[in-house]
Design an enzyme around this catalytic site. Structure first.
Site, PDB file in Angstrom:
ATOM      1  N   ARG A   1       5.674 -13.156   9.392  1.00 34.53           N
ATOM      2  CA  ARG A   1       6.311 -11.882   9.076  1.00 34.53           C
ATOM      3  C   ARG A   1       7.648 -11.761   9.785  1.00 34.53           C
ATOM      4  NH1 ARG A   1       2.847  -7.650   9.213  1.00 34.53           N
ATOM      5  NH2 ARG A   1       4.352  -6.107   9.832  1.00 34.53           N
TER       6      ARG A   1
ATOM      7  N   GLU B   1       0.867  -1.165   0.000  1.00 32.10           N
ATOM      8  CA  GLU B   1       0.000   0.000   0.000  1.00 32.10           C
ATOM      9  C   GLU B   1       0.914   1.228   0.000  1.00 32.10           C
ATOM     10  OE1 GLU B   1      -2.682   0.339   3.350  1.00 32.10           O
ATOM     11  OE2 GLU B   1      -3.541   2.190   2.529  1.00 32.10           O
TER      12      GLU B   1
ATOM     13  N   LYS C   1       4.602   0.798   8.892  1.00 37.18           N
ATOM     14  CA  LYS C   1       4.702   2.093   8.220  1.00 37.18           C
ATOM     15  C   LYS C   1       4.079   3.197   9.066  1.00 37.18           C
ATOM     16  CE  LYS C   1       3.689  -0.021   4.053  1.00 37.18           C
ATOM     17  NZ  LYS C   1       2.421  -0.047   3.392  1.00 37.18           N
TER      18      LYS C   1
HETATM   19  P1  ATP Z   1       2.735  -1.920   7.464  1.00 36.75           P
HETATM   20  O1  ATP Z   1       2.023  -2.224   8.721  1.00 36.75           O
HETATM   21  O2  ATP Z   1       4.182  -1.654   7.658  1.00 36.75           O
HETATM   22  O3  ATP Z   1       2.032  -0.907   6.626  1.00 36.75           O
HETATM   23  P2  ATP Z   1       1.609  -3.816   5.744  1.00 36.75           P
HETATM   24  O4  ATP Z   1       1.622  -5.297   5.795  1.00 36.75           O
HETATM   25  O5  ATP Z   1       0.326  -3.133   6.006  1.00 36.75           O
HETATM   26  O6  ATP Z   1       2.724  -3.303   6.681  1.00 36.75           O
HETATM   27  P3  ATP Z   1       1.745  -3.516   2.948  1.00 36.75           P
HETATM   28  O7  ATP Z   1       2.147  -2.325   2.183  1.00 36.75           O
HETATM   29  O8  ATP Z   1       0.342  -3.934   2.880  1.00 36.75           O
HETATM   30  O9  ATP Z   1       2.188  -3.253   4.426  1.00 36.75           O
HETATM   31  O10 ATP Z   1       2.713  -4.741   2.648  1.00 36.75           O
HETATM   32  C1  ATP Z   1       3.015  -5.249   1.386  1.00 36.75           C
HETATM   33  C2  ATP Z   1       3.431  -6.675   1.558  1.00 36.75           C
HETATM   34  O11 ATP Z   1       4.551  -6.768   2.419  1.00 36.75           O
HETATM   35  C3  ATP Z   1       2.326  -7.507   2.145  1.00 36.75           C
HETATM   36  O12 ATP Z   1       2.192  -8.683   1.374  1.00 36.75           O
HETATM   37  C4  ATP Z   1       2.799  -7.787   3.542  1.00 36.75           C
HETATM   38  O13 ATP Z   1       2.349  -9.031   3.991  1.00 36.75           O
HETATM   39  C5  ATP Z   1       4.305  -7.749   3.406  1.00 36.75           C
HETATM   40  N1  ATP Z   1       4.929  -7.368   4.659  1.00 36.75           N
HETATM   41  C6  ATP Z   1       4.720  -6.242   5.381  1.00 36.75           C
HETATM   42  N2  ATP Z   1       5.420  -6.262   6.529  1.00 36.75           N
HETATM   43  C7  ATP Z   1       6.093  -7.432   6.550  1.00 36.75           C
HETATM   44  C8  ATP Z   1       6.992  -8.056   7.476  1.00 36.75           C
HETATM   45  N3  ATP Z   1       7.346  -7.474   8.620  1.00 36.75           N
HETATM   46  N4  ATP Z   1       7.504  -9.275   7.145  1.00 36.75           N
HETATM   47  C9  ATP Z   1       7.167  -9.864   5.992  1.00 36.75           C
HETATM   48  N5  ATP Z   1       6.333  -9.341   5.080  1.00 36.75           N
HETATM   49  C10 ATP Z   1       5.792  -8.139   5.355  1.00 36.75           C
HETATM   50 MG    MG Z   2      -0.936  -1.711   5.740  1.00 33.12          MG
END
Ligand code: ATP
Ligand code: MG
Length: 585
Positions: A293, A58, A303
């Site tokens: 994760r 995102e 983020k």
């Molecule tokens: P954040 O909370 O940092 O915004 P998110 O999962 O909401 O993390 P996205 O932008 O939706 O962020 O993530 C893109 C991809 O990266 C998703 O498939 C998510 O599962 C993966 N991802 C995010 N954080 C991790 C992590 N700590 N370890 C492994 N994969 C991750």
């Molecule tokens: Mg997110």
């Protein structure tokens, strides 16, 4: 794609892919060369990509080290199995998304060494490009009796959802006529209702033991401008419904996500099966597969929290070298290869765990040790005067550029009467087992001569301001007499007249707590007030202070010129990581 993490340690994701390939689960899958519904894909050719994966960030912030794991998995597996990996911006949430983040994410993925090309395809997509399809699919679900517009308030919906131990209760709008829901949904789209006045819900089962199956919301009203579609829409699909639709439109085979989505898998499958049965999505359908994760000690990987650090001025920006963002790690001096190596060492599993920060640092050392050129630097300078060496004279010393790589050749730098050494390499009253400079002791000036310390000069306050020594003329490194005198200490130095002045930035962990955001802790309480220090240092002459030249400063660690602040006239170096130092005895 340009780079791959070295493949092949087996893991359960590979096992699944290999099983699917052996079973021919996706053999014969049609692909029109672009995303689209069944009507488009039916006209396509058999997909030559054996698997399709996607990395779906995102664009609401910069990518962090956790995302690197997902990037390496998705792009890496596609590469290993002759597949394609799409970069898809999951931009279905208008409020928090920005073009700046889109650009930063593209840059980070490319920097890590991956791209989204497959044959002649550029598989870079935006979920917002699918809003039209999604709206049609939502209408189709209403028509088939699988969705309804609920006019309860968000609070009422929450209250009637039940709990883990209690069933939910049906909304009074649940069995309203299809025509009414269609009309209301059109009104929602036309902007006739305020945010929260009503929502479109899937009609599944309010009694399901899985809370996510209790008539989840699939569209909500949000009067907000979107970074790409502007004010075209005031209704937006919910992530949990949009995601399977996006995957299917792009003909993804394996949709890898993190474990928190495990409970969403039934809804993912419900959505795909319904829309495929209704003829909107082409089979075979994507499958969702979850992995654990990445959690790193001393680091927050969210983020939202990283944005708080930036907005609150706790760091200098998204690419502050203390940030766990890929932009921050890059500026700090991490190489793309070191991050890929780190991700490879992590492996993939279904069990949550926390990795120690030192594993990341070690990956950088292991990547740089065989290839980084060595230089000498003095970070905490003290003057050493070689009293028996003629004033105004100098001579060349030479040292390997990299001791592991003879082909890299040698470098040269001058020796002279006045040198900078580390303050810590001299003690007037040495502790036990101290083998460096103290009055009467002999040490080797690395790549130069053996010297004998004769004393020091102090200021009025008793601080040592100058150390004196005499050199032994026959002992120069690389000459036959080099071994004639045996010494236990070996110290680094640079010639005062020739050294290059540089600013050096030293970093420590951003948090003092290994788990800054666990439980109900406020991670801001654990900020390390001493995580950044800037000093004036002296560096071996001839260093090219350009970004993405990675150096080992002998005994001190790995350093890189700062991408933003370093200039040829005013070099600025960041310490990327210390050495695992066995040097100082
Ligand atoms: P954040 O909370 O940092 O915004 P998110 O999962 O909401 O993390 P996205 O932008 O939706 O962020 O993530 C893109 C991809 O990266 C998703 O498939 C998510 O599962 C993966 N991802 C995010 N954080 C991790 C992590 N700590 N370890 C492994 N994969 C991750
Ligand atoms: Mg997110």
């Amino acid at each position: 794609m340009t780079a791959a993490p070295t493949p092949s340690t087996s893991n359960f994701l590979r096992t699944i892919i290999e099983r699917d390939l052996a079973d021919g689960r996706y053999a014969g899958k049609l692909w029109a060369g672009r995303p689209g519904p069944a009507s488009v894909q039916q006209e396509g050719k058999v997909d030559t990509a054996r698997i399709r994966t996607r990395f779906p960030p995102e664009p609401n912030g910069y990518l962090h080290i956790g995302h690197a794991k997902s990037i390496c998995i998705n792009f890496g597996l596609a590469l290993d199995y002759q597949g394609a990996c799409h970069l898809r911006f999951d931009d279905t949430n208008p409020e928090k998304e920005e073009d700046e983040y889109v650009r930063a994410i593209i840059e980070a993925v490319q920097w890590l060494g991956f791209d989204w090309k497959y044959d002649n395809e550029e598989n870079l997509y935006f979920a917002s490009d699918y809003f039209g399809f999604m709206y049609e699919f939502a209408r189709a679900l209403i028509k088939s009796g699988d969705a309804y517009v609920d006019e309860q308030s968000p609070e009422q919906m929450r209250e009637t959802r039940g709990t883990l131990t209690e069933k939910g209760t049906d909304s009074p709008w649940r069995n309203r006529p299809v025509e009414e829901s269609l009309l209301r949904f059109e009104e929602m789209k036309a902007g006739k209702h305020p945010d929260g006045a009503m929502a479109l819900r899937a009609k599944i089962d309010m009694g399901s033991p899985n809370m996510n199956m209790r008539d989840p919301v699939i569209y909500r009203i949000r009067h907000a401008a979107h970074h790409r579609t502007g004010n075209d829409w005031c209704i937006y699909p919910m992530y949990t419904w949009a995601h399977p639709v996006e995957d299917a439109l792009e003909r993804i085979t394996h949709s890898f996500c993190t474990l928190e989505f495990e409970d969403q898998r039934p809804f993912y499958e419900w959505t795909l099966e319904k829309l495929a049965d209704l003829g909107h999505l082409q089979r075979p359908l994507p499958q969702q597969i979850e992995f654990a994760r990445l959690n790193l000690s001393y680091v927050v990987t969210s983020k939202r929290k990283l944005l708080e650090l930036v907005r609150g001025g706790h760091v200098a920006g998204w690419d502050d070298p203390r940030m766990p963002t890929l932009a921050g790690l890059r500026r700090r001096g991490y190489t793309p290869a070191s991050i890929r190596l780190f991700c490879e060492r992590l492996g993939v599993s279904k069990a949550d765990s926390r990795i120690d920060y030192s594993v990341l640092e070690q990956a950088l050392r292991d990547d740089l040790d065989p290839k980084a050129e060595r230089r000498v630097a003095v970070l905490d300078p003290l003057k050493l005067v070689i009293t028996n060496y003629p004033e105004g004279q100098s001579e060349i010393c030479s040292a390997p550029r990299n001791p592991h790589d003879p082909d890299a050749g040698r470098r040269e730098f001058p020796f002279s009467r006045e040198l900078w050494i580390e303050k810590d390499d001299f003690r007037e009253d040495p502790p036990k087992k101290y083998f460096r400079l103290f009055p009467g002791n002999m040490v080797r000036l690395k790549y130069g001569y053996v010297v004998r310390c004769t004393g020091c000069v102090k200021d009025a306050d008793g601080n040592v301001v100058e150390v004196h020594a005499e050199y032994l003329p026959d002992t120069k490194s690389g000459t036959p007499g080099a071994d004639s005198v045996r010494v236990k200490g070996n110290i680094t130095w640079v010639s005062v007249e020739h050294a290059v002045a540089a600013e050096v930035r030293l970093y420590d962990r951003l948090f003092t707590d290994p788990h800054p955001d666990s439980g109900d802790k406020n991670f801001l309480d654990a900020i390390n007030p001493d995580s950044f220090q800037t000093i004036q240092a002296w560096i071996e002459p001839g260093i090219q202070a350009v970004p993405e030249n990675y150096w080992q400063f002998e005994r001190l660690g790995y350093f890189v010129a700062d991408r933003h602040d370093s200039t040829v006239e005013r070099p600025v170096f960041n310490r990327s990581t210390t050495l695992r130092d066995t040097w100082v005895k």
